[in-house]
Design a protein around this motif. Structure first.
Motif, PDB file in Angstrom:
ATOM      1  N   UNK A  88      59.815  35.237  -1.009  1.00 18.66           N
ATOM      2  CA  UNK A  88      60.554  35.825   0.120  1.00 18.66           C
ATOM      3  C   UNK A  88      59.715  36.876   0.832  1.00 18.66           C
ATOM      4  N   UNK A  89      58.981  37.686   0.069  1.00 16.89           N
ATOM      5  CA  UNK A  89      58.137  38.728   0.685  1.00 16.89           C
ATOM      6  C   UNK A  89      57.024  38.121   1.518  1.00 16.89           C
ATOM      7  N   UNK A  90      56.521  36.928   1.159  1.00 14.26           N
ATOM      8  CA  UNK A  90      55.413  36.295   1.900  1.00 14.26           C
ATOM      9  C   UNK A  90      55.883  35.620   3.175  1.00 14.26           C
ATOM     10  N   UNK A  91      57.210  35.307   3.237  1.00  9.95           N
ATOM     11  CA  UNK A  91      57.704  34.583   4.415  1.00  9.95           C
ATOM     12  C   UNK A  91      57.586  35.428   5.676  1.00  9.95           C
ATOM     13  N   UNK A  92      57.895  36.717   5.622  1.00  6.53           N
ATOM     14  CA  UNK A  92      57.855  37.574   6.817  1.00  6.53           C
ATOM     15  C   UNK A  92      56.470  37.638   7.466  1.00  6.53           C
ATOM     16  N   UNK A  93      55.399  37.969   6.741  1.00  9.26           N
ATOM     17  CA  UNK A  93      54.060  37.984   7.355  1.00  9.26           C
ATOM     18  C   UNK A  93      53.647  36.648   7.932  1.00  9.26           C
ATOM     19  N   UNK A  94      54.040  35.535   7.240  1.00 10.58           N
ATOM     20  CA  UNK A  94      53.673  34.212   7.761  1.00 10.58           C
ATOM     21  C   UNK A  94      54.355  33.971   9.094  1.00 10.58           C
ATOM     22  N   UNK A  95      55.647  34.366   9.182  1.00 14.05           N
ATOM     23  CA  UNK A  95      56.359  34.207  10.453  1.00 14.05           C
ATOM     24  C   UNK A  95      55.711  35.038  11.566  1.00 14.05           C
ATOM     25  N   UNK A  96      55.328  36.265  11.263  1.00 15.42           N
ATOM     26  CA  UNK A  96      54.699  37.114  12.284  1.00 15.42           C
ATOM     27  C   UNK A  96      53.364  36.535  12.756  1.00 15.42           C
ATOM     28  N   UNK A  97      52.564  36.072  11.818  1.00 18.01           N
ATOM     29  CA  UNK A  97      51.266  35.495  12.209  1.00 18.01           C
ATOM     30  C   UNK A  97      51.451  34.230  13.020  1.00 18.01           C
ATOM     31  N   UNK A  98      52.450  33.415  12.591  1.00 17.20           N
ATOM     32  CA  UNK A  98      52.725  32.183  13.348  1.00 17.20           C
ATOM     33  C   UNK A  98      53.211  32.510  14.742  1.00 17.20           C
ATOM     34  N   UNK A  99      54.005  33.560  14.880  1.00 18.00           N
ATOM     35  CA  UNK A  99      54.486  33.971  16.190  1.00 18.00           C
ATOM     36  C   UNK A  99      53.316  34.361  17.109  1.00 18.00           C
ATOM     37  N   UNK A 100      52.303  35.029  16.545  1.00 21.41           N
ATOM     38  CA  UNK A 100      51.108  35.400  17.327  1.00 21.41           C
ATOM     39  C   UNK A 100      50.323  34.155  17.747  1.00 21.41           C
ATOM     40  N   UNK A 101      50.241  33.182  16.847  1.00 21.19           N
ATOM     41  CA  UNK A 101      49.435  31.996  17.131  1.00 21.19           C
ATOM     42  C   UNK A 101      50.063  31.113  18.204  1.00 21.19           C
ATOM     43  N   UNK A 102      51.396  31.030  18.271  1.00 22.06           N
ATOM     44  CA  UNK A 102      52.055  30.119  19.216  1.00 22.06           C
ATOM     45  C   UNK A 102      52.552  30.849  20.450  1.00 22.06           C
ATOM     46  N   UNK A 103      52.154  32.123  20.632  1.00 21.76           N
ATOM     47  CA  UNK A 103      52.665  32.893  21.765  1.00 21.76           C
ATOM     48  C   UNK A 103      52.235  32.293  23.097  1.00 21.76           C
TER      49      UNK A 103
END
Length: 506
Positions: A88-103
């Motif tokens: 669960x703790x790893x899901x948040x950073x992955x979502x943030x990084x993915x958000x940066x990549x697909x912006x």
């Protein structure tokens, strides 16, 4: 080679070099642009692969959290709870990084927002499940898991993630194709440019070889022309030397032959002068006899009267003119003889202390300088290798002229100085005398020509002879002067006169 052909060939080479330069600039510019584009396309490919990896990593962490939660429900093992919380703790950073990549992609931004909402809902269910297990209500926790499985959240999450993955695969294919196209175009431009450069280089080599051959041919023709010119110059020099020697012999013979009748004229003039007294004494006696005048006292000369007296004076004046003309002609003949003898003399180069030589000349002219109230200053002078007698004649003539043509009533000042430059000694004889009109600067070096007021003895030979000697010594001579401003004669002579060229200017 005709000038027009040379001009066209030169223009062609210039145009070829310009074309080569432009091709190099164009190829370099295109290569830089294409390399930058290929780098950009490759960066987008890497960007897409990284986005796709983040999508897979996100799904993996969600599945990991779900599997650990179910294992915890079944076993209540602490290690499963720890694994769940780590996922669960790893899901948040992955979502943030993915958000940066697909912006940069609006469609992916929407998909990610939907996926984030589903994942947050699923994570909140995990939290309720853990709370129920912590209270010991295992049945309620299992029921909640079953309800979550029967809902559309898991299906929606899988479909959204799959849509994002497909979109990234589409972008990956597109961007990979663009990168490949950029690389192919860069290769084509590089190969084409290289081929053009090679072609231009080959053409340049051919033109250079042709120019080299033409230059070699021109140099060969020039060498041949120089050889012909040298032989022609040698022939003309020999002819001129022979003609000069013939002229000198002729001048010597003529001068020598002129002296004989001149000596006779001088002798008869002297006899005529001696006869004059006797002739006019007889005329005076006859005039007294005719006029019946008383005879003169014993021992006294009879006096001429009237027309006889005027005739006697005219006769004396005529004799004076004859004698002065004879003397002038004698001096001219002597000067011509001296010039011809000097022209045949072989110069002997020796090392000369020029200051000592000029001081000796000054000492011989000390009496004339004192009479003219003139001071002569000799500054330090460089030693040179030259003909001693020629130098004595050169400086004797210049210093004697400087003394002779001082301004009346003005103390004279003569300075002899020198400097060296590029293997030559530059001597200057400067005075504060009458000066020379600039219009006469060339005239004074002509034979038998003089300038200014003719109130000093001379035949107009000295400076002509001086310049001839200077030229024979391999030097040059010039004058700088203004009327009433003095004169400066400049003589440039080799410091080490080349012995191999001595007497070559005779």
């Amino acid at each position: 080679m005709a000038p027009e052909v040379r001009r066209r060939r030169t223009l062609g080479q210039v145009l070829l070099l310009s074309a080569g330069f432009l091709v190099l600039v164009a190829v370099s510019t295109a290569s830089v642009l294409l390399v930058n584009k290929a780098r950009s396309d490759s960066a987008w490919v890497v960007h897409t692969v990284e986005a796709e990896n983040q999508i897979n990593a996100l799904l993996l962490e969600v599945r990991r959290a779900e599997s650990a939660a179910r294992a915890y429900l079944l076993t209540q093992g602490q290690e499963f709870l720890n694994d769940h919380e780590a996922a669960v703790a790893a899901i948040g950073p992955v979502l943030d990084k993915l958000n940066t990549l697909v912006a940069d992609n609006p469609a992916q931004v929407g998909n990610l927002a939907q996926l984030r909402s589903v994942i947050e809902t699923r994570l909140s269910q995990f939290d309720r499940e853990k709370q129920l297990v912590a209270r010991g209500d295992l049945a309620a926790a299992i029921a909640l898991v079953r309800d979550a499985g029967s809902t559309m959240s898991s299906k929606t999450m899988r479909e959204t993630a799959e849509a994002m993955r497909l979109e990234e695969e589409r972008l990956l294919a597109l961007r990979t194709a663009n990168a490949d196209a950029s690389q192919r175009l860069a290769a084509i431009v590089t190969i084409t440019g290289s081929a053009l450069v090679v072609v231009l280089a080959v053409i340049s080599v051919l033109l250079v070889r042709r120019s080299t051959r033409a230059r070699n041919d021109a140099e060969a023709q020039l060498r041949e022309s120089n050889l012909n010119l040298e032989s022609t110059v040698d022939e003309r020099t020999a002819d001129l030397r022979e003609a000069n020697e013939e002229i000198q012999r002729f001048a010597y013979i003529v001068s020598h032959d002129l002296r004989s009748p001149l000596v006779n004229i001088m002798g008869f003039t002297s006899e005529l002068e001696e006869l004059r007294n006797d002739i006019f004494r007889r005329i005076a006696s006859l005039a007294r006899a005719v006029s019946a005048a008383p005879p003169p006292p014993e021992g006294a000369e009879p006096e001429l009267q009237g027309a006889d007296k005027q005739l006697s004076e005219d006769f004396s004046e005529a004799l004076g003119f004859i004698k002065s003309s004879i003397a002038k002609m004698d001096r001219l003949i002597s000067a011509i003889l001296n010039l011809t003898r000097e022209g045949r003399r072989e110069f002997v180069p020796v090392r000369i202390d020029t200051r000592e030589l000029i001081e000796q000349i000054v000492s011989t002219l000390a009496h004339q300088a004192e009479e003219a109230q003139t001071t002569i200053h000799v500054e330090p002078l460089p030693p040179i290798v030259s003909d001693r007698l020629a130098l004595e004649q050169i400086f004797s003539n210049l210093i004697d002229n400087a003394i002779k043509y001082m301004k009346p009533g003005v103390p004279g000042d003569i300075r002899i100085r020198a400097r060296t430059k590029l293997g030559f000694a530059i001597f200057e004889v400067a005075d504060n005398g009458r000066g020379i009109d600039p219009r006469d600067h060339q005239r004074i070096f002509d034979l038998f020509r003089r300038a200014g007021t003719q109130d000093r003895p001379g035949q107009g030979i000295g400076l002509a002879h001086v310049r001839a000697l200077v030229r024979r010594l391999g030097g040059t001579m010039s004058v700088a002067s203004e009327l009433d401003q003095g004169s400066t004669f400049t003589i440039t002579l080799p410091i080490n006169w080349n012995v191999s060229n001595r007497n070559s200017d005779r």
